[in-house]
Write an enzyme that holds these catalytic residues in place. Structure first.
Site, PDB file in Angstrom:
ATOM      1  N   ASP A   2      34.310  50.938  28.960  1.00  0.00           N
ATOM      2  CA  ASP A   2      35.387  51.844  28.539  1.00  0.00           C
ATOM      3  C   ASP A   2      36.029  51.400  27.233  1.00  0.00           C
ATOM      4  O   ASP A   2      36.543  52.230  26.483  1.00  0.00           O
ATOM      5  CB  ASP A   2      36.425  52.100  29.645  1.00  0.00           C
ATOM      6  CG  ASP A   2      36.968  50.861  30.303  1.00  0.00           C
ATOM      7  OD1 ASP A   2      36.454  49.771  30.050  1.00  0.00           O
ATOM      8  OD2 ASP A   2      37.925  50.988  31.097  1.00  0.00           O
TER       9      ASP A   2
HETATM   10  C1  LIG Z   1      39.155  36.015  39.113  1.00  0.00           C
HETATM   11  C2  LIG Z   1      39.251  35.637  37.705  1.00  0.00           C
HETATM   12  C3  LIG Z   1      38.070  34.993  37.072  1.00  0.00           C
HETATM   13  C4  LIG Z   1      40.382  35.892  37.047  1.00  0.00           C
HETATM   14  C5  LIG Z   1      40.531  36.002  35.596  1.00  0.00           C
HETATM   15  C6  LIG Z   1      41.056  37.351  35.216  1.00  0.00           C
HETATM   16  C7  LIG Z   1      40.007  38.364  34.782  1.00  0.00           C
HETATM   17  C8  LIG Z   1      38.875  38.440  35.773  1.00  0.00           C
HETATM   18  C9  LIG Z   1      40.654  39.750  34.634  1.00  0.00           C
HETATM   19  C10 LIG Z   1      41.904  39.681  33.730  1.00  0.00           C
HETATM   20  C11 LIG Z   1      41.924  40.980  32.887  1.00  0.00           C
HETATM   21  C12 LIG Z   1      40.924  41.892  33.545  1.00  0.00           C
HETATM   22  C13 LIG Z   1      41.656  42.538  34.687  1.00  0.00           C
HETATM   23  C14 LIG Z   1      40.320  43.054  32.768  1.00  0.00           C
HETATM   24  C15 LIG Z   1      39.102  43.632  33.125  1.00  0.00           C
HETATM   25  C16 LIG Z   1      38.227  42.885  34.069  1.00  0.00           C
HETATM   26  C17 LIG Z   1      38.842  41.668  34.812  1.00  0.00           C
HETATM   27  C18 LIG Z   1      39.834  40.883  33.973  1.00  0.00           C
HETATM   28  C19 LIG Z   1      39.121  40.324  32.760  1.00  0.00           C
HETATM   29  C20 LIG Z   1      38.637  44.940  32.467  1.00  0.00           C
HETATM   30  C21 LIG Z   1      37.813  44.548  31.259  1.00  0.00           C
HETATM   31  C22 LIG Z   1      37.757  45.778  33.392  1.00  0.00           C
HETATM   32  C23 LIG Z   1      37.565  47.237  32.933  1.00  0.00           C
HETATM   33  C24 LIG Z   1      38.891  47.939  32.757  1.00  0.00           C
HETATM   34  O1  LIG Z   1      38.821  49.315  32.499  1.00  0.00           O
HETATM   35  C25 LIG Z   1      39.737  47.241  31.710  1.00  0.00           C
HETATM   36  C26 LIG Z   1      39.122  47.428  30.331  1.00  0.00           C
HETATM   37  C27 LIG Z   1      41.115  47.910  31.696  1.00  0.00           C
HETATM   38  C28 LIG Z   1      39.899  45.751  32.130  1.00  0.00           C
HETATM   39  C29 LIG Z   1      40.689  44.922  31.146  1.00  0.00           C
HETATM   40  C30 LIG Z   1      41.174  43.647  31.728  1.00  0.00           C
END
Ligand SMILES: CC(C)=CCC[C@@H](C)[C@H]1CC[C@@]2(C)C3=C(CC[C@]12C)[C@@]1(C)CC[C@H](O)C(C)(C)[C@@H]1CC3
Length: 754
Positions: free
Chosen positions: A464
């Site tokens: 996205d």
């Molecule tokens: C369990 C672990 C490893 C924790 C670390 C945190 C990450 C996994 C999270 C933090 C921000 C996070 C929620 C995110 C995403 C995936 C997981 C993340 C990176 C994504 C990229 C998934 C797709 C979504 O549409 C969007 C783009 C909004 C998010 C952005 C942030």
């Protein structure tokens, strides 16, 4: 920028003043956000001379919670004036390279990992960081019981409490501090740190305040499985895979920080009995109910028993484990090199640094570069310093900011063009232009043409984010006559990349295509997170891709026309399958049904399905209408994400009101009245300087809901009572979504005073 050199000091040198709790606080007028082409770090200016020569920007002040001094604006009488006032405020927050920045906090398990990593890799923490980290963790201590939870809104757990307690001790807080006594009391009531989940136990073992015997196995040998094996780790969801990778290397070495005076003391504080009397091997599976959201399956428990009792003592072959460690190290090295040591995320990257420290030593290039890079994750705000969920939200925020201005009908106003040009320059700079070297070898997804979530250094495609980058670029270059910084070939590259990200189901995952079966969830060892083992189809990722592809085809009707048409048809079929009986969609990355409705209804409209023409669109709109609140706004609680049913917030929310209004307007909802009430609510919450104030947390993760084909409900039972998500903030949402909604309203219904 300053690096962590010198002894482990935990108090800033000068300019300290007590905050309201009597803790030291740095002088906030000395902090600056340094933005080096999208790499963001916070710097503290000790010298008065430097502080004077380099004034704080409005964005610095805003991010730090200091008064911005921005003036009152003429009162907005019409939606368009309100949008303009909002944009006027928001424009001051744009940074030099053209992007917007923000805090990205919420999870409470990131900062302690950073602290442990700094400590065990002999990386002296910058004292001004330590001062502010202490303030942040204390500010987020639950007042009733003295503990911490998984995220800032969560109830206290062993994971949160043990990890944040340790972080405070490493930051120099005395164990006799009354707040520490309270936290320790709670931890002991829980039964001590041996009741923590797997990740807590692993981090504490790295610090040397727990024994690896208490940690369930993380064998690197699993990386030696051939790729065709259905549960081979290259098939796992990328974040879990990238955390598991360095952890398996460290586990295999059973590496712990050598005991010192501080860790010797911490050992005696974390448990209810003297450290030396604990038989850690009996505690691999002890976990408190407050942490055990996703109990391990019998299958995984059985495997763990075999690994611990049979394989590890009798069958583990040195030559094989050496090969496994070497291969894991090679994968760690490739990840580090591909991201210039910034890493995929805030858990994997510190763990990679620990692995580098073990493999290459404290003064190696890899450790020194990681030392600098960990700062990219740190963020300063009024409550102190925290670790962000990524190394920033640069591309994501910037693309939505430009889209808001375009959709709101403000992009052709000469006043905003310089700002938009800079934003376009940023988007141009951060498109990923090449695949990573050794793409196949390190199991990376094709990324040429993509956009990442944060910046090009991190460099991971997200479906996205790519879709939004594509959409912003087309709007600016094709619809608003901005110079063609991003060539047509590069836009086609991004389409090629998107098409490669579609799953056979028609849906889109986040970073990669789905590489394995949901049965891999049976191997989920994390205990606190669910639905994390593979990439699932997400309505948001799928719908954003459809919307962007529709826009692209308008301007490039001949490029891969049939493939795009088929991809969209399959995606739309998925979106319809994912719609629930009541007309709603479950959103996985924002809260919750309101968020997903916006993306879904917009994408349906992009293929010509609106309220008038489509039953799906109509049911989606009716669902939203049924949730409108008394005051005209919408407000959805984060509990929706956990319970999988719509839960009203006690108060309407600006961000969700904007989402709902946008969804309805994009779907061509024929009745003006509910929209007018929503728009009025947005205007009533706007401040005189154009800003909106922060309300409830907006984002969420690790609670995924996927659409199964009806016949395979294998995990339905296991997953039906899932009960926890992590929350994460998107503070810029309160600006660009209302601006977009207000502007679109005035475009659609005229700009009368409301
Ligand atoms: C369990 C672990 C490893 C924790 C670390 C945190 C990450 C996994 C999270 C933090 C921000 C996070 C929620 C995110 C995403 C995936 C997981 C993340 C990176 C994504 C990229 C998934 C797709 C979504 O549409 C969007 C783009 C909004 C998010 C952005 C942030």
């Amino acid at each position: 920028m300053a690096s962590h050199i010198g002894p482990w000091r935990t108090e800033a040198q000068g300019h300290l003043r007590p905050d309201s709790n009597g803790d030291s606080k740095t002088d906030y007028s000395r902090w600056r956000l340094v933005n080096d082409a999208g790499r963001q770090t916070w710097q503290y200016l000790e010298s008065d001379k430097e502080n004077e020569a380099w004034p704080q920007t409005i964005a610095d002040k805003y991010n730090l919670g200091l008064p911005t001094g921005l003036p009152e604006l003429p009162e907005a009488k019409t939606p368009r004036e309100a949008a303009e006032n909002g944009l006027s405020f928001f424009s001051h927050l744009q940074l030099e390279p053209g992007n917007w920045a923000c805090e990205y906090g919420g999870p409470m398990f990131l900062l302690p990992g950073m602290m442990i990593t700094w400590y065990v890799t002999k990386t002296p923490i910058l004292p001004e960081y330590a001062t502010e980290i202490k303030r942040y963790i204390f500010a987020r201590q639950n007042p009733e019981d003295g503990g911490w939870g998984l995220h800032i809104e969560a109830h206290s757990s062993v994971f949160g409490t043990a990890m944040n307690y340790v972080a405070l001790r490493l930051a120099g807080v005395n164990e006799d501090d009354p707040r520490m006594i309270k936290a320790r009391g709670l931890l002991h009531k829980f039964g001590g740190a041996i009741y923590g989940p797997h990740w807590a136990k692993a981090w504490l073992s790295i610090l040397g305040v727990m024994s690896w015997e208490g940690v369930n196995p993380v064998p690197p040998e699993i990386w030696l499985l051939p790729d065709w094996v259905p549960f081979a780790p290259w098939r796992w969801w990328i974040h879990i895979r990238q955390v598991f990778l360095p952890l398996s290397y460290i586990w295999s070495k059973k590496w712990s920080h050598p005991l010192d005076d501080l860790t010797r003391q911490i050992r005696e504080e974390l448990y209810t009995q003297p450290y030396d009397t604990i038989d850690f091997s009996q505690h691999r599976n002890t976990i408190h109910a407050a942490d055990n959201y996703y109990p391990k399956t019998m299958l995984l428990n059985g495997i763990n028993e075999l690994l611990v009792r049979v394989w590890n003592p009798f069958l583990r072959v040195k030559a094989v484990s050496k090969r496994a460690e070497d291969w894991a190290w090679e994968l760690i090295r490739m990840e580090d090199e591909n991201t210039d040591y910034a890493g995929l995320g805030p858990v994997s990257n510190p763990l990679n640094m620990v692995a580098c420290f073990i493999q290459e030593g404290p003064d190696s290039y890899s450790v020194r570069r990681h030392r600098e890079r960990l700062n990219d994750y740190m963020w300063m705000k009024d409550e102190g310093m925290l670790a962000n969920g990524t190394n920033g939200v640069q591309v994501w925020d910037t693309t939505f900011a430009t889209q808001a201005i375009s959709v709101a009908g403000l992009a052709d106003d000469p006043k905003w063009r310089p700002m938009l040009l800079k934003a376009l320059e940023f988007i141009d700079d951060h498109q990923l232009r090449e695949n990573v070297p050794n793409q196949e070898k390190c199991y990376r997804q094709h990324r040429k043409g993509a956009w990442p979530f944060s910046n090009k250094t991190q460099g991971y495609t997200v479906s996205d984010c790519t879709a939004e980058g594509l959409r912003s670029t087309i709007q600016l270059q094709k619809m608003h006559n901005f110079p063609e910084l991003i060539s047509s070939d590069r836009l086609k590259d991004s389409v090629d990349c998107l098409l490669l990200m579609q799953n056979p189901t028609g849906g889109f995952t986040d970073y990669e295509t789905t590489r394995g079966s949901p049965k891999i969830e049976w191997l989920n060892a994390a205990e606190v997170f669910g639905g994390i083992m593979i990439g699932y189809d997400y309505p948001e990722c799928t719908t954003a891709s459809v919307t962007a592809l529709s826009l692209f085809s308008k301007f490039y009707p001949d490029y891969r026309a049939d493939e795009i048409r088929i991809a969209k048809e399959k995606a739309v079929a998925y979106i319809k399958r994912a719609q629930r009986q009541d007309g709603s969609w479950y959103g996985s990355w924002g809260i919750c049904f309101t968020y997903a409705a916006m993306f879904a209804l917009e994408s349906l409209a992009s293929v010509g399905e609106t309220y008038q023409t489509s039953d799906n669109s109509r049911r989606g709109c009716d669902f939203l209408i049924s949730k409108q609140m008394e005051d005209g706004g919408w407000g959805e609680s984060y509990l929706s994400s956990e319970k999988h049913v719509y839960v009203q917030h006690e108060k309407s929310q600006v961000v969700q009101t904007a989402w709902a209004c946008l969804a309805l307007m994009e779907a061509d909802y024929p009745h003006k009245e509910p929209l007018q009430r929503g728009i009025k609510m947005l205007m009533s919450r706007q401040q005189r300087n154009g800003e909106w104030l922060q309300e409830s947390i907006e984002g969420v993760f690790n609670q995924s809901w996927y659409v199964r084909p009806p016949e395979s409900n294998i995990l339905a039972v296991a997953r039906s009572d899932l009960k926890l998500c992590s929350m994460i903030s998107y503070p810029n949402y309160k600006f660009y979504w209302p601006i977009r909604a207000l502007g679109l309203y005035s475009k659609k219904f005229g700009n009368e005073a409301l």
